[in-house]
Design a protein around this motif. Structure first.
Motif, PDB file in Angstrom:
ATOM      1  N   ILE A  46       0.792  -1.232   0.000  1.00 26.08           N
ATOM      2  CA  ILE A  46       0.000   0.000   0.000  1.00 26.08           C
ATOM      3  C   ILE A  46       0.822   1.279   0.000  1.00 26.08           C
ATOM      4  N   ILE A  47       2.143   1.192   0.333  1.00 29.96           N
ATOM      5  CA  ILE A  47       2.903   2.428   0.471  1.00 29.96           C
ATOM      6  C   ILE A  47       4.032   2.449  -0.531  1.00 29.96           C
ATOM      7  N   PRO A  48       4.174   3.515  -1.312  1.00 24.76           N
ATOM      8  CA  PRO A  48       5.286   3.622  -2.223  1.00 24.76           C
ATOM      9  C   PRO A  48       6.589   3.796  -1.464  1.00 24.76           C
ATOM     10  N   SER A  49       7.719   3.638  -2.132  1.00 24.97           N
ATOM     11  CA  SER A  49       9.003   3.693  -1.442  1.00 24.97           C
ATOM     12  C   SER A  49       9.836   4.861  -1.904  1.00 24.97           C
ATOM     13  N   ILE A  50      10.895   5.129  -1.112  1.00 25.10           N
ATOM     14  CA  ILE A  50      11.676   6.344  -1.349  1.00 25.10           C
ATOM     15  C   ILE A  50      13.139   6.088  -1.031  1.00 25.10           C
ATOM     16  N   LEU A  51      14.017   6.742  -1.693  1.00 22.42           N
ATOM     17  CA  LEU A  51      15.446   6.497  -1.619  1.00 22.42           C
ATOM     18  C   LEU A  51      16.083   7.165  -0.419  1.00 22.42           C
ATOM     19  N   LEU A  52      16.963   6.422   0.267  1.00 22.48           N
ATOM     20  CA  LEU A  52      17.857   7.045   1.219  1.00 22.48           C
ATOM     21  C   LEU A  52      19.024   7.651   0.461  1.00 22.48           C
ATOM     22  N   ALA A  53      19.516   8.769   0.950  1.00 17.08           N
ATOM     23  CA  ALA A  53      20.522   9.520   0.203  1.00 17.08           C
ATOM     24  C   ALA A  53      21.819   8.747   0.067  1.00 17.08           C
ATOM     25  N   ARG A  54      22.460   8.865  -1.085  1.00 18.33           N
ATOM     26  CA  ARG A  54      23.842   8.466  -1.276  1.00 18.33           C
ATOM     27  C   ARG A  54      24.602   9.736  -1.634  1.00 18.33           C
ATOM     28  N   PRO A  55      25.601  10.107  -0.845  1.00 19.67           N
ATOM     29  CA  PRO A  55      26.312  11.350  -1.141  1.00 19.67           C
ATOM     30  C   PRO A  55      26.979  11.344  -2.511  1.00 19.67           C
ATOM     31  N   GLN A  56      27.253  10.142  -3.045  1.00 25.30           N
ATOM     32  CA  GLN A  56      27.853  10.054  -4.374  1.00 25.30           C
ATOM     33  C   GLN A  56      26.951  10.684  -5.434  1.00 25.30           C
ATOM     34  N   TYR A  57      25.632  10.617  -5.247  1.00 30.45           N
ATOM     35  CA  TYR A  57      24.705  11.151  -6.238  1.00 30.45           C
ATOM     36  C   TYR A  57      24.795  12.670  -6.317  1.00 30.45           C
ATOM     37  N   SER A  58      25.187  13.294  -5.202  1.00 26.20           N
ATOM     38  CA  SER A  58      25.325  14.743  -5.228  1.00 26.20           C
ATOM     39  C   SER A  58      26.395  15.167  -6.229  1.00 26.20           C
ATOM     40  N   ILE A  59      27.418  14.335  -6.399  1.00 26.88           N
ATOM     41  CA  ILE A  59      28.465  14.615  -7.381  1.00 26.88           C
ATOM     42  C   ILE A  59      28.042  14.135  -8.767  1.00 26.88           C
ATOM     43  N   LEU A  60      27.607  12.879  -8.869  1.00 25.96           N
ATOM     44  CA  LEU A  60      27.363  12.262 -10.171  1.00 25.96           C
ATOM     45  C   LEU A  60      26.122  12.814 -10.872  1.00 25.96           C
ATOM     46  N   ASN A  61      25.085  13.149 -10.093  1.00 20.27           N
ATOM     47  CA  ASN A  61      23.811  13.510 -10.709  1.00 20.27           C
ATOM     48  C   ASN A  61      23.356  14.936 -10.434  1.00 20.27           C
ATOM     49  N   SER A  62      23.928  15.600  -9.437  1.00 17.62           N
ATOM     50  CA  SER A  62      23.330  16.862  -8.988  1.00 17.62           C
ATOM     51  C   SER A  62      24.317  18.010  -8.878  1.00 17.62           C
ATOM     52  N   PHE A  63      25.503  17.882  -9.452  1.00 20.63           N
ATOM     53  CA  PHE A  63      26.473  18.979  -9.493  1.00 20.63           C
ATOM     54  C   PHE A  63      26.803  19.504  -8.098  1.00 20.63           C
ATOM     55  N   GLY A  64      26.922  18.580  -7.122  1.00 20.91           N
ATOM     56  CA  GLY A  64      27.309  18.975  -5.770  1.00 20.91           C
ATOM     57  C   GLY A  64      26.233  19.672  -4.980  1.00 20.91           C
ATOM     58  N   THR A  65      24.985  19.528  -5.373  1.00 20.66           N
ATOM     59  CA  THR A  65      23.899  20.224  -4.700  1.00 20.66           C
ATOM     60  C   THR A  65      23.747  19.767  -3.256  1.00 20.66           C
ATOM     61  N   LYS A  66      23.161  20.610  -2.417  1.00 20.18           N
ATOM     62  CA  LYS A  66      22.956  20.271  -1.021  1.00 20.18           C
ATOM     63  C   LYS A  66      21.838  19.244  -0.868  1.00 20.18           C
ATOM     64  N   CYS A  67      21.872  18.540   0.279  1.00 17.99           N
ATOM     65  CA  CYS A  67      20.907  17.458   0.518  1.00 17.99           C
ATOM     66  C   CYS A  67      19.460  17.939   0.428  1.00 17.99           C
ATOM     67  N   GLN A  68      19.186  19.135   1.010  1.00 21.06           N
ATOM     68  CA  GLN A  68      17.797  19.594   1.088  1.00 21.06           C
ATOM     69  C   GLN A  68      17.210  19.993  -0.258  1.00 21.06           C
ATOM     70  N   ASN A  69      18.006  20.035  -1.308  1.00 21.90           N
ATOM     71  CA  ASN A  69      17.434  20.267  -2.634  1.00 21.90           C
ATOM     72  C   ASN A  69      16.616  19.074  -3.103  1.00 21.90           C
ATOM     73  N   CYS A  70      16.886  17.897  -2.544  1.00 21.93           N
ATOM     74  CA  CYS A  70      16.145  16.689  -2.915  1.00 21.93           C
ATOM     75  C   CYS A  70      15.431  16.039  -1.734  1.00 21.93           C
ATOM     76  N   HIS A  71      15.727  16.493  -0.497  1.00 26.68           N
ATOM     77  CA  HIS A  71      15.168  15.853   0.689  1.00 26.68           C
ATOM     78  C   HIS A  71      14.543  16.895   1.614  1.00 26.68           C
ATOM     79  N   ILE A  72      13.572  16.462   2.392  1.00 24.69           N
ATOM     80  CA  ILE A  72      12.818  17.355   3.266  1.00 24.69           C
ATOM     81  C   ILE A  72      13.707  17.929   4.369  1.00 24.69           C
ATOM     82  N   ALA A  73      14.413  17.047   5.091  1.00 25.28           N
ATOM     83  CA  ALA A  73      15.204  17.475   6.237  1.00 25.28           C
ATOM     84  C   ALA A  73      16.630  17.814   5.816  1.00 25.28           C
TER      85      ALA A  73
END
Length: 423
Positions: free
Chosen positions: A13-40
């Motif tokens: 009944i509940i969809p799922s969501i990714l826990l952060a991998r800091p590697q993605y901030s480099i590979l996919n997000s140009f070093g963006t901060k965590c809160q650009n993709c996450h609530i907290a």
């Protein structure tokens, strides 16, 4: 049977969501901060709408290729209700690996944190392991935005109910907080059951930076799922800078350390991160420093920590080129009351073979100094692995690990594999 029914019900009944991998901030997000993709701020868990959409089409197999377009469309529409004022999510990880066969670990943990005990607990084979399977995480999330500037968020790791014998003392399945931020130009205030963010927010719970190399079965200094009641200020309005300060209760960390840290003292955290621009080079980077402490501060003869203190200091720096590679480095030092120190370092190289496949090689070094006993222990861990997005929101993480302790004649090696369902 009740546990099995609960697992099937939640996954259904509940969809799922990714826990952060800091590697993605480099590979996919140009070093963006965590809160650009996450609530907290400074942590993964519940994602924002932009984070929700960032990986929705990444997979070796696309849903339309196997007739799952309708199912994926339905999951996407179930992510939020009431014009995104209520957002749902869930993170699920299932793993097979080899675990220690040492029995009655709780007694071992009690002895390890008794200063009168020598580090000489003997077993016929203290490093014997057997292959097992574990539901690591089954965590539903909910975020509610009742009015502008107020966010309520909570989660509960149901895997604690299903796998209640594979946990460390002091770990907590329940989290929840209120985040107050009238405007992005101001700091956010977060109050509730929260996690002090020490160093890099790794999603791999076996990282050596927080582990302890000894001759016995020893819990991590600060394991995953460590949460305390506390309050935290985060300032992220400057693109290249992030600052976090926090104060936390000590109930869980005292239980985790079996009394080596007093539950009567507050813990404090200071964290500063830097996110420099690429200056036209294409090279993306971010780094920072963290200091966490738990102690009574004395001022009768200068300024110093009283007995029963814990400190954890981290320096990290990560850099790379988006869609190509990332190099992740971190050093973490901990000290328990002049009784034990650890100095651990990690170096990881990630290479994006293709968009759905990221391979990585991690080299780690752990050093433990048992100050009261006059003993030192050293170990190296080598990990070769990959994160393979089979379908959007479905990933496999195969790994081969070698653990070489210098005080042991042989080394341990094993193959582990994790299934991660997210979106």
């Amino acid at each position: 049977m009740k546990k099995v029914i609960l697992l099937i019900f939640v996954l259904a009944i509940i969809p799922s969501i990714l826990l952060a991998r800091p590697q993605y901030s480099i590979l996919n997000s140009f070093g963006t901060k965590c809160q650009n993709c996450h609530i907290a701020p400074n942590i993964g868990m519940q994602r924002t709408s932009s984070g929700f959409m960032s990986m929705q089409s990444v997979g070796l197999i696309q849903p339309e290729d196997i007739g799952l377009s309708s199912a994926y469309d339905a999951m996407g529409s179930a992510h939020s209700i009431l014009d995104e004022k209520v957002v749902f999510g869930l993170d699920a990880r299932y793993q097979t690996a080899r675990w220690s066969t040492v029995k009655n670990k709780q007694v071992v943990y009690d002895n390890l944190f008794d200063p009168t005990m020598k580090d000489t607990i003997n077993y016929s084979d203290p490093y014997a392991t057997k292959r097992d399977y574990m539901l690591m995480i089954l965590t539903p999330y909910i975020t509610i935005n009742p009015i502008e500037g107020i966010t309520l968020e909570a989660s509960y790791n149901l895997a604690y109910e299903l796998e209640d014998t594979k946990r460390y003392p002091g770990q907590t399945p329940l989290t929840g907080s209120i985040i107050i931020q009238p405007s992005y130009e101001y700091p956010s205030l977060r109050i509730g059951m929260i996690q002090p963010m020490i160093g890099t927010d790794w999603d791999d719970h076996t990282m050596m930076t927080r582990q302890v190399v000894t001759s016995t079965v020893t819990p991590p200094t600060i394991p995953c799922d460590y949460f305390e009641l506390g309050a935290q200020l985060d300032y992220q309005a400057i693109d290249w800078l992030g600052v976090t300060v926090g104060l936390y209760d000590s109930k869980n960390i005292s239980e985790m350390s079996r009394g080596a840290v007093s539950d009567k003292n507050m813990s404090g955290l200071a964290k500063v991160t830097f996110h420099p621009p690429d200056f036209g080079t294409g090279l993306t980077a971010f780094g920072g420093v963290t200091h966490f402490f738990n102690s009574q501060l004395k001022t009768d003869n200068g300024i110093y920590f009283a007995n029963k203190y814990l400190t954890a200091s981290s320096i990290f720096f990560h850099f790379g080129i988006p869609s190509q590679f990332a190099i992740m480095t971190e050093y973490l030092r901990t000290e328990y009351s002049g009784w034990r120190t650890t100095n651990n370092v990690s170096l990881e190289f990630d290479y994006q073979i293709m968009e759905p496949i990221i391979g990585y090689l991690r080299l780690e070094r752990g050093n433990t100094d048992m100050l009261m006993q006059g003993q030192e222990f050293h170990g190296n861990k080598y990990t070769l692995g990959a994160k393979i997005f089979v379908l959007p929101y479905v990933a496999l993480i195969p790994e081969f690990k070698i653990y070489d302790r210098e005080h042991v004649d042989s080394f341990n090696s094993q193959f582990a594999c994790q299934l991660h369902i997210f979106y």
